[in-house]
Motif scaffolding. Structure first.
Motif, PDB file in Angstrom:
ATOM      1  N   HIS A 121       0.837  -1.206   0.000  1.00 25.36           N
ATOM      2  CA  HIS A 121       0.000   0.000   0.000  1.00 25.36           C
ATOM      3  C   HIS A 121       0.869   1.252   0.000  1.00 25.36           C
ATOM      4  O   HIS A 121       0.604   2.215  -0.735  1.00 25.36           O
ATOM      5  CB  HIS A 121      -0.919   0.009   1.222  1.00 25.36           C
ATOM      6  CG  HIS A 121      -2.263  -0.585   0.974  1.00 25.36           C
ATOM      7  ND1 HIS A 121      -3.381   0.176   0.739  1.00 25.36           N
ATOM      8  CD2 HIS A 121      -2.672  -1.870   0.924  1.00 25.36           C
ATOM      9  CE1 HIS A 121      -4.431  -0.615   0.552  1.00 25.36           C
ATOM     10  NE2 HIS A 121      -4.028  -1.864   0.666  1.00 25.36           N
ATOM     11  N   ALA A 122       1.906   1.240   0.841  1.00 22.70           N
ATOM     12  CA  ALA A 122       2.775   2.415   0.937  1.00 22.70           C
ATOM     13  C   ALA A 122       3.501   2.663  -0.382  1.00 22.70           C
ATOM     14  O   ALA A 122       3.571   3.807  -0.861  1.00 22.70           O
ATOM     15  CB  ALA A 122       3.783   2.211   2.073  1.00 22.70           C
ATOM     16  N   LEU A 123       4.019   1.608  -0.988  1.00 28.71           N
ATOM     17  CA  LEU A 123       4.746   1.763  -2.247  1.00 28.71           C
ATOM     18  C   LEU A 123       3.811   2.232  -3.365  1.00 28.71           C
ATOM     19  O   LEU A 123       4.193   3.064  -4.210  1.00 28.71           O
ATOM     20  CB  LEU A 123       5.411   0.446  -2.629  1.00 28.71           C
ATOM     21  CG  LEU A 123       6.564   0.001  -1.719  1.00 28.71           C
ATOM     22  CD1 LEU A 123       6.997  -1.409  -2.061  1.00 28.71           C
ATOM     23  CD2 LEU A 123       7.740   0.966  -1.834  1.00 28.71           C
ATOM     24  N   ARG A 124       2.586   1.721  -3.385  1.00 25.53           N
ATOM     25  CA  ARG A 124       1.623   2.137  -4.405  1.00 25.53           C
ATOM     26  C   ARG A 124       1.285   3.618  -4.243  1.00 25.53           C
ATOM     27  O   ARG A 124       1.207   4.363  -5.230  1.00 25.53           O
ATOM     28  CB  ARG A 124       0.360   1.280  -4.299  1.00 25.53           C
ATOM     29  CG  ARG A 124      -0.608   1.464  -5.463  1.00 25.53           C
ATOM     30  CD  ARG A 124      -1.795   0.520  -5.333  1.00 25.53           C
ATOM     31  NE  ARG A 124      -1.369  -0.874  -5.317  1.00 25.53           N
ATOM     32  CZ  ARG A 124      -1.447  -1.678  -4.255  1.00 25.53           C
ATOM     33  NH1 ARG A 124      -1.946  -1.217  -3.114  1.00 25.53           N
ATOM     34  NH2 ARG A 124      -1.044  -2.924  -4.309  1.00 25.53           N
ATOM     35  N   ARG A 125       1.092   4.043  -3.022  1.00 21.87           N
ATOM     36  CA  ARG A 125       0.775   5.454  -2.775  1.00 21.87           C
ATOM     37  C   ARG A 125       1.944   6.349  -3.175  1.00 21.87           C
ATOM     38  O   ARG A 125       1.753   7.399  -3.810  1.00 21.87           O
ATOM     39  CB  ARG A 125       0.440   5.656  -1.300  1.00 21.87           C
ATOM     40  CG  ARG A 125       0.100   7.098  -0.925  1.00 21.87           C
ATOM     41  CD  ARG A 125      -0.379   7.172   0.506  1.00 21.87           C
ATOM     42  NE  ARG A 125      -0.671   8.523   0.937  1.00 21.87           N
ATOM     43  CZ  ARG A 125      -1.105   8.851   2.154  1.00 21.87           C
ATOM     44  NH1 ARG A 125      -1.330   7.889   3.040  1.00 21.87           N
ATOM     45  NH2 ARG A 125      -1.341  10.100   2.477  1.00 21.87           N
ATOM     46  N   LEU A 126       3.167   5.934  -2.828  1.00 19.48           N
ATOM     47  CA  LEU A 126       4.342   6.727  -3.177  1.00 19.48           C
ATOM     48  C   LEU A 126       4.539   6.788  -4.689  1.00 19.48           C
ATOM     49  O   LEU A 126       4.912   7.839  -5.232  1.00 19.48           O
ATOM     50  CB  LEU A 126       5.588   6.140  -2.497  1.00 19.48           C
ATOM     51  CG  LEU A 126       5.624   6.239  -0.967  1.00 19.48           C
ATOM     52  CD1 LEU A 126       6.814   5.482  -0.417  1.00 19.48           C
ATOM     53  CD2 LEU A 126       5.655   7.697  -0.517  1.00 19.48           C
TER      54      LEU A 126
END
Length: 461
Positions: free
Chosen positions: A339-344
Motif C-alpha cells: 500500500h505504501a509503495l503504491r501510494r508513493l
C-alpha cells in the motif's frame, strides 16, 4: 496523595498508575501461602466494594460485584489455597459479566496503587509527573525489554518500519522512542506495528501521536472518570523533541493482540486522519484502570472511566478499532508495504524515481501473491553465469550471488523465467541446450552466458 493522577491504560496484570509525589518504594507485602478462608473472603469482598464504587458503568459494576460474591458463597474458591490459582480464578470471574479485559486480580507490586479503603478517586488528568522514584528493578526490566520497542528497519522503497510492543510509563521511554523515530526520519512512508502491543502509558501514546500532528493542539480523547465525577479532554502536544512529520504517510498494523494503550494510538491516529489501519479489529479494551490495593498482598485492576472520541462520542471498548483494510494479521506487514509503495508511486512526479517506486511495488505485490515455479524449472537454471554470478536452488528457492563467496539473495519470481533481487531483474533465456542470464538494472541490460555448472555452496543455515 497528590490530586493529579494520570490515567494509564494497561492490560492483564501490568497496571501501575503513577502518583505524583510518591514516596520511595516500601517493602511489598506478599500473600499468605497457603491462603486462608478469611483472606479469600476479605480480598473478594474488597474487590467487590471497589467495583461498586468505581467501575466506569455503575450498573455493570454492581453486577460484577454480585457475581463475585455469589461465586465466593458457592464455594468456588474454597480449595484455592495457592495465591496464583486464586488470582487466576478471581480474574476470570471478574471478566465473566461483560468481558472487560482490564479487570483482573494480581499481586501487589512496588508501583503505586490506590490505598486500601479509598472511597473517592482524585481528579485524573495531565501527563505523568516528571522524575520520581523509579524502583531500580523496574528500570532494569524496562531496559532489558528495550522499553518495548522491537524491530526497527528501512524496508525496500525507503519505507520505515517500527515495531512497538507496549508503551512504558517510565520517563526514560520518551528518549528511547525519539531515538527510534530519528532512525526512520528520512523514510518516505512509515509503518508502525502494534499487532503485539500489550498496553501501557496513554501519555506515551499521545507523545507518539503528537509527532505526526502539527503544532496546533488537537483534541484527541475525552475521558470521563466515574469515581472522581470528573471529565477532561486530552490534547496533542504543541512541542515534541523528536522529528515532527505531519505529511508522511503512516500505516498502523493492528490485531486482536493490540490492547488498551496500543488501541488508543490506533484509535486517535485513525480519527485524526493521520494513519491507515491494516490488519484485524483490535481487542476492545478501551478504559483506564488504576490499581487498587485490596489487602493481604493483592491488588485489583478496575476500569474507572469511559474514553471517547471528542467529536463523535465513539469509543472502542468492547468493539475494538476497525481497520481500513481488513486482512489476517500475519500478512498485514506485506499488505501495508505494498500500500505504501503504491501510494508513493502514485504521487511521484520524478520519472526515474517513479520507476524505482514501481519496481519496488512489483516485488512487494509478488511477495503478497507468491508464484510457484516448478522445481524442475528452478533446477534447470542452476549454474555460473559470466564467470562469477552463481544461481543455486536452496531450500526450494532460487538464490543469487553476485560473487560466489557472498551471502545469497532469494530471488522473487515474477514469472517462471523472470525474478527480482532488490532492484535487479534477472531473466533466463534459452541458449541452445542451456540458458543465458539477462540482467536489467538502472535502464541497462547485460547478458551473461552460462559458463559452468552449479557450484557447491556452503550452507548458510
Amino acid at each position: 496523595m497528590s490530586r493529579n493522577i494520570p490515567l494509564i491504560l494497561f492490560v492483564a496484570l501490568a497496571f501501575a498508575p503513577q502518583i505524583a509525589g510518591a514516596q520511595s518504594p516500601q517493602p511489598v507485602p506478599t500473600p499468605p501461602n497457603p491462603l486462608t478462608a478469611e483472606v479469600r473472603r476479605a480480598v473478594v469482598d474488597t474487590v467487590a466494594v471497589n467495583l461498586e464504587r468505581f467501575f466506569a458503568v455503575a450498573d455493570t459494576g454492581q453486577l460484577i460485584a454480585e457475581h463475585l460474591r455469589k461465586r465466593l458463597a458457592s464455594g468456588a474458591y474454597d480449595k484455592l489455597t495457592n495465591p496464583a490459582l486464586f488470582v487466576e480464578a478471581v480474574s476470570t470471574d471478574m471478566k465473566a459479566i461483560n468481558a472487560d479485559k482490564h479487570l483482573a486480580l494480581g499481586f501487589r507490586t512496588q508501583g503505586p496503587a490506590m490505598p486500601l479503603g479509598t472511597t473517592r478517586l482524585p481528579q485524573m488528568s495531565g501527563p505523568p509527573p516528571g522524575g520520581g522514584n523509579v524502583p531500580p528493578q523496574m528500570l532494569l526490566n524496562a531496559q532489558r525489554q528495550n522499553f518495548s520497542i522491537g524491530r526497527l528497519e528501512v524496508l525496500p522503497g525507503n519505507v520505515g518500519y517500527l515495531e512497538i510492543r507496549g508503551f512504558s510509563g517510565l520517563p526514560q521511554a520518551r528518549e528511547h522512542l525519539v531515538n527510534a523515530l530519528r532512525y526512520v526520519q528520512h523514510t518516505d512512508a512509515l509503518i508502525i506495528d502494534v499487532r503485539d502491543h500489550g498496553g501501557g502509558s496513554a501519555d506515551l501514546s499521545n507523545f507518539l501521536i503528537s509527532h505526526f500532528t502539527g503544532a496546533d493542539t488537537l483534541p484527541a480523547l475525552t475521558v470521563s472518570v466515574r469515581g472522581a465525577d470528573h471529565q477532561f479532554t486530552r490534547y496533542t502536544m504543541r512541542e515534541v523533541p523528536g522529528p515532527r512529520r505531519t505529511d508522511v504517510p503512516v500505516y498502523i498494523l493492528a490485531s486482536r493482540g493490540t490492547i488498551s494503550a496500543g488501541e488508543d494510538f490506533a484509535f486517535v491516529m485513525k480519527n485524526l486522519g493521520r494513519a491507515t489501519i491494516i490488519g484485524e479489529p483490535t481487542a476492545g479494551a478501551g478504559r483506564n484502570n488504576p490499581a487498587f490495593d485490596v489487602g493481604h498482598g493483592f491488588q485489583a485492576s478496575i476500569s474507572v472511566s469511559r474514553v471517547t472520541d471528542p467529536k463523535t462520542g465513539a469509543e472502542w471498548e468492547g468493539i475494538g478499532v476497525i481497520p481500513h483494510v481488513v486482512v489476517p494479521p500475519r500478512g498485514a506487514l506485506d499488505v501495508a508495504h505494498a500500500h505504501a509503495l503504491r501510494r508513493l508511486a502514485d504521487i511521484e512526479a520524478n520519472p526515474p524515481l517513479k520507476a524505482q517506486r514501481l519496481a519496488a511495488l512489483e516485488v512487494a505485490e509478488a511477495v503478497l501473491k507468491p508464484r510457484v515455479v516448478p522445481a524442475a524449472t528452478l533446477k534447470a537454471y542452476e549454474g555460473v553465469y559470466g564467470g562469477e554470478r552463481t544461481i543455486t536452488v536452496e531450500h526450494g528457492k532460487l538464490v543469487f550471488r553476485r560473487l560466489p563467496f557472498l551471502l545469497g539473495q532469494h530471488m522473487v519470481p515474477l514469472s517462471d523465467s523472470t525474478f527480482a533481487v532488490g532492484p535487479l531483474r534477472l531473466s533466463f533465456e534459452r541458449d541452445g541446450a542451456s540458458f543465458r542470464l539477462q540482467q536489467v538494472a538502472g535502464g541497462q541490460t547485460l547478458t551473461f552466458a552460462r559458463t559452468g555448472g552449479a557450484p557447491k555452496i556452503k550452507s548458510e543455515y
